[in-house]
Motif scaffolding. Structure first.
Motif, PDB file in Angstrom:
ATOM      1  N   MET A  45       5.274  -2.009  12.028  1.00 30.01           N
ATOM      2  CA  MET A  45       6.501  -2.711  11.321  1.00 30.01           C
ATOM      3  C   MET A  45       7.486  -1.923  10.764  1.00 30.01           C
ATOM      4  N   PRO A  61      -4.045  -6.591  12.526  1.00 28.16           N
ATOM      5  CA  PRO A  61      -3.427  -5.543  11.313  1.00 28.16           C
ATOM      6  C   PRO A  61      -3.945  -4.143  11.394  1.00 28.16           C
ATOM      7  N   SER A  65      -6.881 -12.903   3.808  1.00 28.15           N
ATOM      8  CA  SER A  65      -5.718 -13.734   3.367  1.00 28.15           C
ATOM      9  C   SER A  65      -5.633 -15.078   4.807  1.00 28.15           C
ATOM     10  N   GLY A  75       1.834 -10.635   5.994  1.00 33.08           N
ATOM     11  CA  GLY A  75       2.970 -11.545   6.582  1.00 33.08           C
ATOM     12  C   GLY A  75       4.303 -12.001   7.050  1.00 33.08           C
ATOM     13  N   GLY A 104       0.603 -11.503   2.621  1.00 34.81           N
ATOM     14  CA  GLY A 104       1.756 -11.242   1.466  1.00 34.81           C
ATOM     15  C   GLY A 104       1.906 -10.245   2.566  1.00 34.81           C
ATOM     16  N   ILE A 105       2.172  -8.561   1.889  1.00 38.67           N
ATOM     17  CA  ILE A 105       2.865  -8.260   2.730  1.00 38.67           C
ATOM     18  C   ILE A 105       2.870  -8.313   4.225  1.00 38.67           C
ATOM     19  N   PRO A 157      -0.321 -10.004  11.158  1.00 37.97           N
ATOM     20  CA  PRO A 157      -0.979  -8.863  11.449  1.00 37.97           C
ATOM     21  C   PRO A 157      -1.076  -8.953   9.630  1.00 37.97           C
ATOM     22  N   SER A 158      -1.622 -10.314   8.846  1.00 37.01           N
ATOM     23  CA  SER A 158      -2.089 -10.269   7.824  1.00 37.01           C
ATOM     24  C   SER A 158      -3.801  -9.851   7.826  1.00 37.01           C
ATOM     25  N   ASN A 159      -4.782  -9.672   6.153  1.00 37.58           N
ATOM     26  CA  ASN A 159      -5.410  -9.644   6.706  1.00 37.58           C
ATOM     27  C   ASN A 159      -6.376 -10.663   6.448  1.00 37.58           C
ATOM     28  N   LEU A 191       2.839  -2.386  17.488  1.00 37.24           N
ATOM     29  CA  LEU A 191       3.004  -2.976  16.331  1.00 37.24           C
ATOM     30  C   LEU A 191       2.788  -2.516  15.093  1.00 37.24           C
TER      31      LEU A 191
HETATM   32  P1  GDP Z   1      -1.168  -8.484   1.626  1.00 37.99           P
HETATM   33  O1  GDP Z   1      -1.625 -10.347   0.910  1.00 37.99           O
HETATM   34  O2  GDP Z   1      -0.131  -8.270   0.518  1.00 37.99           O
HETATM   35  O3  GDP Z   1      -2.051  -7.797   1.487  1.00 37.99           O
HETATM   36  O4  GDP Z   1      -0.561  -8.685   3.008  1.00 37.99           O
HETATM   37  P2  GDP Z   1      -1.208  -9.381   4.071  1.00 37.99           P
HETATM   38  O5  GDP Z   1      -2.543  -9.879   4.008  1.00 37.99           O
HETATM   39  O6  GDP Z   1      -0.632 -10.789   4.815  1.00 37.99           O
HETATM   40  O7  GDP Z   1      -1.000  -8.212   5.154  1.00 37.99           O
HETATM   41  C1  GDP Z   1      -1.641  -7.199   4.825  1.00 37.99           C
HETATM   42  C2  GDP Z   1      -2.496  -6.380   5.873  1.00 37.99           C
HETATM   43  O8  GDP Z   1      -0.985  -6.189   6.708  1.00 37.99           O
HETATM   44  C3  GDP Z   1      -3.156  -5.138   6.094  1.00 37.99           C
HETATM   45  O9  GDP Z   1      -4.580  -5.381   6.709  1.00 37.99           O
HETATM   46  C4  GDP Z   1      -2.166  -4.091   6.580  1.00 37.99           C
HETATM   47  O10 GDP Z   1      -2.651  -3.506   7.697  1.00 37.99           O
HETATM   48  C5  GDP Z   1      -0.895  -4.567   7.643  1.00 37.99           C
HETATM   49  N1  GDP Z   1       0.023  -4.162   8.046  1.00 37.99           N
HETATM   50  C6  GDP Z   1       0.939  -3.425   7.116  1.00 37.99           C
HETATM   51  N2  GDP Z   1       1.885  -3.459   7.341  1.00 37.99           N
HETATM   52  C7  GDP Z   1       1.395  -3.591   9.294  1.00 37.99           C
HETATM   53  C8  GDP Z   1       2.457  -2.745  10.037  1.00 37.99           C
HETATM   54  O11 GDP Z   1       3.485  -2.599  10.190  1.00 37.99           O
HETATM   55  N3  GDP Z   1       1.921  -3.439  11.452  1.00 37.99           N
HETATM   56  C9  GDP Z   1       0.545  -3.568  11.340  1.00 37.99           C
HETATM   57  N4  GDP Z   1       0.185  -4.243  12.506  1.00 37.99           N
HETATM   58  N5  GDP Z   1      -0.324  -4.233  10.204  1.00 37.99           N
HETATM   59  C10 GDP Z   1       0.244  -3.886   9.447  1.00 37.99           C
END
Ligand code: GDP
Ligand code: CA
Length: 319
Positions: free
Chosen positions: A297, A231, A205, A12, A9-10, A199-201, A295
């Protein structure tokens, strides 16, 4: 250039917004979205990660929150509460409800989740081709132990209701073992010039997408280089509960440990934050090319810089 990215999510979505800025007009992005977070609520199918991707890339996201619609109102939820119908802990606003109504109506009519996602994207024009990882139902569950004993709860309940306050003992992507990759997923991976892991989980994820039989094998077999972005910065997730779910799978919450867990068979390159410069040697010792770059964002421009660094590393590791 054909770019394929796996995404939650966020993390990604924000990365992809930067990637879109970093590429040329001829380049195209195919996103394989995690559907392990999907949940059925009020008889509707909710796809949190696909929606976060769609709203973020389509300009409808609530920016500060990172999920849900901007300028949201909450009348339906309030009315449901009057009927005593929950769950109260899950935030579904009125605008968001419309998305789930359209999706559920189409699914009931017999369309697949891929077809529904494509239809929803006609409105949102995310500028990428958005594919669910699978059209089959997959729902991630988390094993926990609390005053009610040991049990599995839906990932949304673990994260949204329990705020990941109890330890995750195991992560179970229910249904993943028999799920098939959605149409176009394996083809996109095979035809890619570059494959990116934003940087997704890494567990709930990217890990869930890789748990769909055939997807991990397609990535390792693909001629394109696979480059990921950490991440984890300075030993902690930038946001969210990645540390909790990493612990559940026995992986330390460090930029190096996440890369080594993906492994050199999958990853050709890995970006860590400048704060984790000391991790570069350990990652490279495992056969994964590694660079330290900023890294965080913080805005689209900074994120586009990260995307450029990932594409540059992909060129360097291309065999
Ligand atoms: P979710 O499904 O909404 O949890 O989103 P994702 O799995 O796509 O991404 C979650 C990950 O994004 C988390 O583990 C965060 O640490 C990482 N994350 C969020 N903001 C940032 C950033 O600014 N930089 C980096 N490197 N990672 C980030
Ligand atoms: Ca998610």
């Amino acid at each position: 250039m054909r770019i394929v990215a796996l995404a939650g999510g966020i993390g990604g979505a924000r990365f992809l917004r930067g990637l879109r800025e970093a590429i040329g007009p001829e380049d195209e992005i195919t996103v394989i979205g995690n559907t392990g977070d999907d949940i059925h609520l009020y008889g509707l199918k909710v796809c949190p990660d696909l929606d976060t991707l769609m709203y973020t890339l389509g300009g409808g996201i609530h920016e500060e929150q990172g999920w849900g619609r901007a300028d949201e109102t909450w009348s339906i939820k309030a009315e449901m509460k009057e009927y005593g119908i929950g769950p109260e802990w899950f935030g579904l606003g009125d605008r968001d409800f419309a998305t789930h109504l359209v999706r559920s109506q189409m699914l009931t009519a017999g369309y697949t989740l891929s077809q529904v996602t494509e239809a929803l994207c006609v409105r949102w024009k995310p500028g990428v081709r958005l594919l669910p990882m699978s059209d089959d139902r997959v729902e991630t569950h988390v094993r926990i132990t609390d005053e009610n004993g040991t049990r599995a709860v839906h990932f949304q309940e673990y994260w949204v209701r329990l705020h990941a306050a109890v330890d995750a003992e195991a992560i179970i992507p229910v249904g993943a073992d028999t799920a098939k990759p959605a149409p176009g997923v394996l083809e996109a991976v095979a035809a890619a010039d570059v494959i990116l892991l934003p940087p997704s989980n890494p567990v709930v994820s990217i890990g869930t997408i890789l748990a769909v039989p055939g997807i991990r094998a397609a990535l390792t077999a693909a001629p394109a280089p696979v480059v990921g972005l950490s991440p984890i910065i300075g030993g902690a997730p930038v946001r969210g509960m990645a540390d909790k779910v990493l612990a559940a799978v026995g992986v330390e919450a460090t930029a190096a440990a996440v890369a080594l867990d993906y492994g050199s068979e999958l990853l050709d390159g890995w970006l860590v934050d400048t704060a984790d410069e000391a991790a570069v040697a350990a990652v490279e010792a495992d056969g994964i090319a590694c660079r330290a770059v900023p890294l965080l964002m913080t805005d689209v421009a900074a994120t586009a810089e990260m995307a450029r660094a990932a594409l540059t590393l992909a060129e360097q590791v291309r065999a």
